[in-house]
Design an enzyme around this catalytic site. Structure first.
Site, short mmCIF file in Angstrom:
data_model
loop_
_atom_site.label_atom_id
_atom_site.label_comp_id
_atom_site.label_asym_id
_atom_site.label_seq_id
_atom_site.Cartn_x
_atom_site.Cartn_y
_atom_site.Cartn_z
N LYS A 100 0.83 -1.21 0.00
CA LYS A 100 0.00 0.00 0.00
C LYS A 100 0.87 1.27 0.00
CE LYS A 100 -1.94 -1.10 3.93
NZ LYS A 100 -1.29 -2.40 4.21
N ARG A 108 12.06 -5.33 4.90
CA ARG A 108 11.73 -3.93 4.62
C ARG A 108 12.64 -2.98 5.40
NH1 ARG A 108 5.83 -1.63 5.27
NH2 ARG A 108 6.01 -2.58 7.33
N ARG A 156 11.52 -1.25 11.02
CA ARG A 156 10.43 -0.96 11.94
C ARG A 156 10.32 -2.03 13.02
NH1 ARG A 156 5.31 0.52 8.14
NH2 ARG A 156 4.29 -0.84 9.65
N ARG A 192 -0.33 -8.87 13.18
CA ARG A 192 -0.92 -7.87 12.29
C ARG A 192 -1.77 -8.55 11.22
NH1 ARG A 192 4.37 -4.93 10.50
NH2 ARG A 192 3.03 -3.75 9.10
P1 AP5 Z 1 4.85 -1.44 1.76
O1 AP5 Z 1 4.51 -0.65 0.56
O2 AP5 Z 1 5.56 -0.78 2.88
O3 AP5 Z 1 3.55 -2.20 2.30
P2 AP5 Z 1 2.34 -1.69 3.16
O4 AP5 Z 1 1.15 -2.44 2.66
O5 AP5 Z 1 2.28 -0.20 3.17
O6 AP5 Z 1 2.79 -2.27 4.57
P3 AP5 Z 1 2.70 -1.65 6.00
O7 AP5 Z 1 3.45 -2.65 6.86
O8 AP5 Z 1 3.16 -0.25 6.06
O9 AP5 Z 1 1.20 -1.73 6.26
P4 AP5 Z 1 0.49 -1.74 7.55
O10 AP5 Z 1 -0.89 -1.52 7.06
O11 AP5 Z 1 0.66 -2.92 8.44
O12 AP5 Z 1 1.20 -0.57 8.37
P5 AP5 Z 1 0.79 0.90 8.73
O13 AP5 Z 1 2.00 1.71 8.70
O14 AP5 Z 1 -0.40 1.35 7.95
O15 AP5 Z 1 5.67 -2.70 1.25
C1 AP5 Z 1 6.20 -3.67 2.13
C2 AP5 Z 1 7.56 -4.15 1.60
O16 AP5 Z 1 7.41 -4.81 0.35
C3 AP5 Z 1 8.56 -3.02 1.35
O17 AP5 Z 1 9.85 -3.48 1.68
C4 AP5 Z 1 8.43 -2.76 -0.15
O18 AP5 Z 1 9.60 -2.20 -0.65
C5 AP5 Z 1 8.13 -4.15 -0.68
N1 AP5 Z 1 7.24 -4.15 -1.85
C6 AP5 Z 1 6.15 -3.39 -2.01
N2 AP5 Z 1 5.54 -3.67 -3.18
C7 AP5 Z 1 6.27 -4.66 -3.75
C8 AP5 Z 1 6.14 -5.39 -4.96
N3 AP5 Z 1 5.12 -5.18 -5.82
N4 AP5 Z 1 7.06 -6.33 -5.22
C9 AP5 Z 1 8.07 -6.57 -4.35
N5 AP5 Z 1 8.23 -5.93 -3.20
C10 AP5 Z 1 7.35 -4.97 -2.90
O19 AP5 Z 1 0.28 0.72 10.25
C11 AP5 Z 1 1.18 0.37 11.27
C12 AP5 Z 1 0.41 0.26 12.59
O20 AP5 Z 1 -0.19 1.54 12.91
C13 AP5 Z 1 -0.77 -0.73 12.61
O21 AP5 Z 1 -0.34 -2.04 12.86
C14 AP5 Z 1 -1.60 -0.14 13.75
O22 AP5 Z 1 -1.07 -0.46 15.00
C15 AP5 Z 1 -1.44 1.37 13.56
N6 AP5 Z 1 -2.51 1.95 12.70
C16 AP5 Z 1 -2.36 2.51 11.47
N7 AP5 Z 1 -3.55 2.90 10.97
C17 AP5 Z 1 -4.48 2.60 11.92
C18 AP5 Z 1 -5.88 2.73 11.99
N8 AP5 Z 1 -6.59 3.25 10.96
N9 AP5 Z 1 -6.51 2.31 13.11
C19 AP5 Z 1 -5.83 1.79 14.14
N10 AP5 Z 1 -4.48 1.59 14.13
C20 AP5 Z 1 -3.82 1.99 13.03
#
Ligand code: AP5
Length: 211
Positions: A13, A122, A155, A166
């Site tokens: 994402k 990552r 992270r 997660r």
């Molecule tokens: P990346 O693009 O970073 O993936 P992502 O889907 O953004 O992963 P996140 O871990 O950031 O998502 P998340 O939803 O768990 O975390 P968030 O920060 O929102 O890609 C991942 C890896 O793959 C990278 O190394 C990238 O380079 C690689 N990659 C990407 N695309 C690729 C491809 N096509 N091919 C190969 N490699 C690829 O949330 C973190 C925490 O915050 C949550 O756990 C929660 O505690 C809190 N939080 C956030 N939002 C809320 C909410 N709305 N409500 C409550 N808690 C919340």
């Protein structure tokens, strides 16, 4: 345009959101990044959020919703935005519907077999927010951000056991959003490939078809 990106942790994402922001000029709002900014600044919100994030749990809705509402009120959001990481459960989706009218919700799909090694490799830049994977970085420069040359970090929530929590929470709390947005005829599913640009082509097609 008002877009939402949702999907399992590590589905890509954030990577796709960076490209949409650069190529379509749509402001990118990531609730995860907003929490991480607060953590790095040592705010009360950051301290609270960190206790949940480090366990792979969702931060409580009242805190998350207040933070998102404040961000949506900023002037750059007046012509549209891309939200990555919110809503993450049905109550958050209902609040978002009261605040604004989303055009489309894009589900970025990926399997657990791909996600777990992805997240453990990552690396994130604390300075410019760039996200990458160790396998894509040059030998001898594995801890240097290719965009701004700051030192990359891993992270805390990318440890394997936290990633599994997660993923469980995603299935329990976030995956039901698929049915929620399907009923509203706003759901667009992108099955992510193992290549960023070919995944982007699929995302870009969905955005152009719905502009
Ligand atoms: P990346 O693009 O970073 O993936 P992502 O889907 O953004 O992963 P996140 O871990 O950031 O998502 P998340 O939803 O768990 O975390 P968030 O920060 O929102 O890609 C991942 C890896 O793959 C990278 O190394 C990238 O380079 C690689 N990659 C990407 N695309 C690729 C491809 N096509 N091919 C190969 N490699 C690829 O949330 C973190 C925490 O915050 C949550 O756990 C929660 O505690 C809190 N939080 C956030 N939002 C809320 C909410 N709305 N409500 C409550 N808690 C919340």
């Amino acid at each position: 345009m008002k877009l939402i990106l949702f999907g399992p942790p590590g589905s890509g994402k954030g990577t796709q959101a960076q490209l949409i922001k650069e190529r379509h000029g749509i402001p990118h709002i990531s609730t995860g990044d907003l929490f991480r900014k607060n953590i790095s600044e040592g705010t009360e919100l950051g301290k609270l959020a960190q206790t949940y994030m480090n366990k792979g749990e969702l931060v409580p809705d009242d805190v998350t919703i207040k933070m998102l509402k404040e961000r949506l009120q900023q002037p750059d959001c007046k012509d549209g935005f891309l939200i990555d990481g919110f809503p993450r459960n049905i109550p958050q989706a209902e609040v978002l519907d009261q605040l604004t009218d989303i055009d489309i919700a894009i589900l970025i799909n990926q399997t657990d077999e791909v996600i777990i090694p992805r997240l453990s490799g990552r690396r994130s830049c604390p300075m410019c927010g760039h996200t990458t994977h160790v396998d894509w970085l040059e030998e001898g420069k594995k801890d240097i951000c290719p965009k701004c040359f700051a030192r990359l970090i891993q992270r805390d929530d990318d440890k394997e056991e936290v990633v599994k929590t997660r993923l469980d929470n995603y299935r329990k709390l976030t995956a039901p959003l698929t049915g929620y947005y399907e009923k509203q005829h706003k759901l667009k599913v992108v099955n992510a490939t193992n290549d960023v640009e070919s995944t982007y082509k699929l995302v870009d097609k969905v955005i152009r078809e719905n502009k």
